[in-house]
Design a protein around this motif. Sequence first.
Motif, mmCIF file in Angstrom:
data_model
loop_
_atom_site.group_PDB
_atom_site.id
_atom_site.type_symbol
_atom_site.label_atom_id
_atom_site.label_comp_id
_atom_site.label_asym_id
_atom_site.label_seq_id
_atom_site.Cartn_x
_atom_site.Cartn_y
_atom_site.Cartn_z
ATOM 1 N N VAL A 404 0.858 -1.186 0.000
ATOM 2 C CA VAL A 404 0.000 0.000 0.000
ATOM 3 C C VAL A 404 0.895 1.236 0.000
ATOM 4 O O VAL A 404 1.860 1.308 0.751
ATOM 5 C CB VAL A 404 -0.962 -0.017 1.212
ATOM 6 C CG1 VAL A 404 -0.198 -0.067 2.520
ATOM 7 C CG2 VAL A 404 -1.873 1.198 1.203
ATOM 8 N N THR A 405 0.582 2.183 -0.871
ATOM 9 C CA THR A 405 1.411 3.385 -0.993
ATOM 10 C C THR A 405 0.713 4.643 -0.503
ATOM 11 O O THR A 405 1.332 5.702 -0.454
ATOM 12 C CB THR A 405 1.820 3.598 -2.465
ATOM 13 O OG1 THR A 405 0.638 3.760 -3.260
ATOM 14 C CG2 THR A 405 2.617 2.405 -2.988
ATOM 15 N N ALA A 406 -0.560 4.528 -0.146
ATOM 16 C CA ALA A 406 -1.308 5.734 0.260
ATOM 17 C C ALA A 406 -2.403 5.347 1.238
ATOM 18 O O ALA A 406 -2.669 4.167 1.476
ATOM 19 C CB ALA A 406 -1.900 6.426 -0.973
ATOM 20 N N GLY A 407 -3.044 6.388 1.822
ATOM 21 C CA GLY A 407 -4.213 6.181 2.653
ATOM 22 C C GLY A 407 -3.899 5.910 4.105
ATOM 23 O O GLY A 407 -2.751 6.007 4.552
ATOM 24 N N ILE A 408 -4.931 5.551 4.856
ATOM 25 C CA ILE A 408 -4.791 5.323 6.299
ATOM 26 C C ILE A 408 -5.305 3.941 6.706
ATOM 27 O O ILE A 408 -5.740 3.726 7.829
ATOM 28 C CB ILE A 408 -5.492 6.426 7.122
ATOM 29 C CG1 ILE A 408 -6.968 6.555 6.748
ATOM 30 C CG2 ILE A 408 -4.778 7.750 6.954
ATOM 31 C CD1 ILE A 408 -7.734 7.542 7.634
ATOM 32 N N HIS A 409 -5.253 2.993 5.767
ATOM 33 C CA HIS A 409 -5.516 1.607 6.129
ATOM 34 C C HIS A 409 -4.748 0.694 5.180
ATOM 35 O O HIS A 409 -4.319 1.102 4.099
ATOM 36 C CB HIS A 409 -7.013 1.286 6.082
ATOM 37 C CG HIS A 409 -7.522 0.989 4.694
ATOM 38 N ND1 HIS A 409 -8.110 1.943 3.898
ATOM 39 C CD2 HIS A 409 -7.518 -0.157 3.965
ATOM 40 C CE1 HIS A 409 -8.442 1.404 2.740
ATOM 41 N NE2 HIS A 409 -8.100 0.133 2.749
ATOM 42 N N MET A 410 -4.563 -0.556 5.609
ATOM 43 C CA MET A 410 -3.955 -1.580 4.766
ATOM 44 C C MET A 410 -4.641 -2.902 5.044
ATOM 45 O O MET A 410 -5.339 -3.059 6.060
ATOM 46 C CB MET A 410 -2.448 -1.673 5.009
ATOM 47 C CG MET A 410 -2.062 -1.991 6.440
ATOM 48 S SD MET A 410 -0.263 -1.989 6.685
ATOM 49 C CE MET A 410 0.090 -0.240 6.638
ATOM 50 N N ALA A 411 -4.459 -3.853 4.129
ATOM 51 C CA ALA A 411 -5.086 -5.164 4.261
ATOM 52 C C ALA A 411 -4.033 -6.216 4.562
ATOM 53 O O ALA A 411 -2.952 -6.221 3.965
ATOM 54 C CB ALA A 411 -5.842 -5.523 2.989
ATOM 55 N N ALA A 412 -4.353 -7.112 5.499
ATOM 56 C CA ALA A 412 -3.491 -8.237 5.842
ATOM 57 C C ALA A 412 -4.214 -9.524 5.473
ATOM 58 O O ALA A 412 -5.297 -9.794 5.991
ATOM 59 C CB ALA A 412 -3.147 -8.214 7.329
#
Length: 477
Positions: A404-412
């Motif tokens: 992920v290169t942007a934003g305020i969340h990611m997925a695991a």
Amino acid sequence: MELHVVIEGDKDLTGQLYRQLKEAIRAGRLAAGERLPPSRLLAERLGLSRKTVSEVYARLTFDRLLTARVGSGTFVAEGAARKPAPVAARALAGSAMVEHWRGMSTPLRHPAPAGSARYEYIGGAPARDLFPHADWRRCVLHALRQGARSRGLYGDAEGLHELRDGIARHASFSRGVRCGAADVLVTNGAQQALDLIARVLVEPGSTVAMEEPGYPPARLLLEAQGAKVVGVPVDREGLVVECIPDGTRLIYVTPAHQFPLGVPMSERRRRALLARADELGAIVIEDDYDSEFRYEGRPADSLQSMDEHGRVAFVGTFSKTLSPDLRLGYLVAPLAVLEAVGTARHLTDWHTSTQAQWALAKFIADGDLNRHIRRCHAAYAARRERIVRRFADELSPWFELLPVTAGIHMAAICRREIDIGQLIALARRVDVGLYPLAPFFHFSPPRPGLMLGFGAIDEADIDPSLDRVRDVLLQMG
């Protein structure tokens, strides 16, 4: 507040007043502890003698429906109300539609206990402790001064010109959006922008394409308008354009930071999507919800800035950069739908709070928004880096973080079989709020994993909270 009593004619005045007050108390319209008007004041308002009102108050007091307190007045007694008997009613003519709305799932409505743990990884929530209270207070005072000088009339459906101009300059500067103030419509958050576009483009049976997995409120809103929503798969380059079916009228995408997987759409896919939209005569909704926060690589062009045929409706929000409490968003509408969307806005909501618009216009014009974004970016970058390190180390046997290169969340994504529901329940017992990826899949089997928001958790809390998650995973075997 006026006490609603209707006196008819000039007969049985005491009885009329007694029966109406008694019924209001019994029905609960006059709540326990509520103070009644002084007898002299009520008599003047109803055109009765004070003696009549005093007599009624005395009868109700004798009936233990009122209680008099020396020096304070007359109040409704505790326990005076009674539960009304249920009244049989005919079936509602529109009951099928009511049940349709009642039965809709709302996975992002954030019911308790969502957002209530000490260590929170809830998605979409910005850092409350970073909100610029002093700067915003100054802008709100400016808005109050502007309001004091106004004529007190309704505003333009499209929004305050000063704010539309500020948004146009901000979107042009930060995302390369090609627009002026006349192209911008101020909305109550991004969700209203989606609703307005759907209102003017979707008919029952219209085909709408959106990402799978994707943003559930967008899908549900489009389905509520009667659309036939088709899920289009997402891979590591974003939306698979070749899977958009013929006859599609509207395409919903999150190209800068795919929701919820986080992958950005490649330039090749962006150009293919614009070509496909032009071929279909479709409008593309570009939901650019949190791309102001970029951590790696060069910024990619927005779809709207690449659009040569007026096919892209650019939707932005201040819920992620400032606060969801403000309910402020915007739509940069293509010329083909701009006037229609303005009409729909006028008929459904008229306009966003003028005071909030003045405050945000001042906030943008003074440079406070850009300063706030830079401050948040530094904090979010540090949180993201810490999470990435932990998942690359101790948590790597269980999860793989998607890039992920942007934003305020990611997925695991799970590397091995894990009971995500059990993990979430056990983590909450140790005060860690985790959230599954499963609710974002609708048209295909869900990939087991977690959505990790890092806007609401402090950097210092990441290590101790992930230590607890690791311990829970070890206990689960």
